[in-house]
Write a protein that holds these residues in place. Structure first.
Motif, mmCIF file in Angstrom:
data_model
loop_
_atom_site.group_PDB
_atom_site.id
_atom_site.type_symbol
_atom_site.label_atom_id
_atom_site.label_comp_id
_atom_site.label_asym_id
_atom_site.label_seq_id
_atom_site.Cartn_x
_atom_site.Cartn_y
_atom_site.Cartn_z
ATOM 1 N N SER A 1 -90.481 -45.519 15.096
ATOM 2 C CA SER A 1 -89.746 -46.061 13.959
ATOM 3 C C SER A 1 -90.648 -46.202 12.742
ATOM 4 C CB SER A 1 -89.157 -47.427 14.311
ATOM 5 O OG SER A 1 -90.187 -48.388 14.433
ATOM 6 N N VAL A 2 -90.030 -46.245 11.570
ATOM 7 C CA VAL A 2 -90.773 -46.481 10.335
ATOM 8 C C VAL A 2 -91.480 -47.835 10.409
ATOM 9 C CG1 VAL A 2 -90.521 -46.906 7.853
ATOM 10 C CG2 VAL A 2 -89.310 -44.995 8.917
ATOM 11 N N THR A 3 -90.814 -48.822 10.976
ATOM 12 C CA THR A 3 -91.409 -50.155 11.114
ATOM 13 C C THR A 3 -92.701 -50.107 11.919
ATOM 14 O OG1 THR A 3 -89.230 -51.201 10.998
ATOM 15 C CG2 THR A 3 -91.026 -52.505 11.929
ATOM 16 N N ASP A 4 -92.675 -49.406 13.045
ATOM 17 C CA ASP A 4 -93.865 -49.310 13.888
ATOM 18 C C ASP A 4 -94.993 -48.580 13.168
ATOM 19 O OD1 ASP A 4 -92.610 -50.662 15.933
ATOM 20 O OD2 ASP A 4 -92.056 -48.857 17.046
ATOM 21 N N LEU A 5 -94.655 -47.512 12.449
ATOM 22 C CA LEU A 5 -95.674 -46.741 11.738
ATOM 23 C C LEU A 5 -96.321 -47.598 10.647
ATOM 24 C CD1 LEU A 5 -97.190 -44.137 11.149
ATOM 25 C CD2 LEU A 5 -95.235 -43.376 9.767
ATOM 26 N N ILE A 6 -95.517 -48.289 9.869
ATOM 27 C CA ILE A 6 -96.062 -49.141 8.804
ATOM 28 C C ILE A 6 -96.930 -50.246 9.391
ATOM 29 C CG2 ILE A 6 -95.454 -50.805 7.004
ATOM 30 C CD1 ILE A 6 -93.020 -49.065 6.365
ATOM 31 N N GLN A 7 -96.466 -50.839 10.473
ATOM 32 C CA GLN A 7 -97.225 -51.917 11.106
ATOM 33 C C GLN A 7 -98.594 -51.431 11.566
ATOM 34 O OE1 GLN A 7 -95.736 -53.628 14.906
ATOM 35 N NE2 GLN A 7 -95.879 -55.599 13.862
ATOM 36 N N ARG A 8 -98.652 -50.252 12.154
ATOM 37 C CA ARG A 8 -99.936 -49.712 12.610
ATOM 38 C C ARG A 8 -100.854 -49.391 11.434
ATOM 39 N NH1 ARG A 8 -100.159 -45.259 17.166
ATOM 40 N NH2 ARG A 8 -102.319 -46.002 17.101
ATOM 41 N N ILE A 9 -100.287 -48.851 10.361
ATOM 42 C CA ILE A 9 -101.106 -48.546 9.178
ATOM 43 C C ILE A 9 -101.694 -49.831 8.608
ATOM 44 C CG2 ILE A 9 -101.029 -47.692 6.807
ATOM 45 C CD1 ILE A 9 -98.907 -45.651 7.772
ATOM 46 N N HIS A 10 -100.898 -50.873 8.542
ATOM 47 C CA HIS A 10 -101.390 -52.162 8.048
ATOM 48 C C HIS A 10 -102.462 -52.740 8.971
ATOM 49 C CE1 HIS A 10 -97.534 -53.146 5.520
ATOM 50 N NE2 HIS A 10 -98.394 -52.395 4.861
ATOM 51 N N GLN A 11 -102.160 -52.795 10.253
ATOM 52 C CA GLN A 11 -103.028 -53.499 11.180
ATOM 53 C C GLN A 11 -104.280 -52.722 11.566
ATOM 54 O OE1 GLN A 11 -100.554 -54.628 14.511
ATOM 55 N NE2 GLN A 11 -99.492 -56.236 13.363
#
Length: 232
Positions: free
Chosen positions: A113-123
């Motif tokens: 998901s887009v949510t998972d991808l963004i979260q990984r990029i942030h974290q």
């Protein structure tokens, strides 16, 4: 530079997309680096760059924020702008400050998901994310997924919006009204007047590509128009 100061550096500025077709003589890291440096020298507040090699070359020549992406095609999906975490990681390592991703509602190649991808990029990468979208629904979803910036990049370039012609000023206005995160005007901005209009419509910043750096596309367009008038 912190994420907030990186984003603040873009405010009301011109971001120049420095890219070239893969079969162009311009598609060379040294050339892209020179184009980016020239854009920054003339006032660009940031540049948008495709692929790790090009990001690395540009990083050596400019200190302004780099919005990095990596276009990759995968079977069974139309998503191609940094579709997976692996591409995001590569361009972050190369020196990108902001990672641009396709955040349309289309099926992604690995099902993430887009949510998972963004979260990984942030974290995991500590980078801000620019979500490239095509519709107001995708824009709202991208903000909810955690995107730091949302751009009109893919308006007119997806099956759902193929009947639309960029620039998407109506979409831009709707995003400015509905979103809390900064909205980036990108796609089809082909004159200084259009750039001013986008900013006056509430865009946080604007991205211009072909109209400034698209030698291949621009020459082809001129040739198409004048060729019928050329002898023999």
């Amino acid at each position: 530079m912190s994420l907030s100061s990186t984003i603040q550096a873009l405010h009301h500025g011109l971001i120049v997309s420095c890219q070239a077709p893969s079969d162009s003589p311009l598609h060379d890291p040294l050339v892209i680096g020179a184009i980016a440096q020239a854009a920054v020298k003339r006032g660009a507040v940031a540049v948008r760059i495709d692929s790790p090699d090009h990001v690395q070359a540009v990083r050596q020549r400019v200190s302004v924020p780099i919005i990095g992406l990596w276009k990759q095609q995968f079977h069974g999906s139309d998503v191609y702008i940094t579709p997976q975490f692996e591409q995001a990681q590569a361009i972050a390592t190369a020196g990108a400050d902001i990672i641009a991703i396709d955040a349309t509602l289309r099926h992604r190649p690995d099902g993430t998901s887009v949510t998972d991808l963004i979260q990984r990029i942030h974290q995991e990468l500590g980078r801000a994310v620019m979500a490239d979208i095509d519709t107001i629904e995708a824009a709202i979803a991208a903000e909810q997924a955690g995107a730091d910036l949302v751009g009109t990049t893919l308006y007119g370039y997806t099956a759902e919006t193929r009947h639309c012609t960029p620039p998407g000023f109506d979409l831009l206005a709707a995003m400015v009204e509905r979103l809390r995160v900064p909205v980036i005007g990108e796609g089809g901005i082909s004159s200084p007047v259009m750039a001013r209009q986008a900013l006056q419509s509430g865009a946080y910043a604007i991205v211009v590509g072909t109209a400034i750096t698209g030698i291949d596309q621009l020459v082809s367009a001129y040739q198409t128009e004048i060729q019928p008038l050329q002898p023999g």
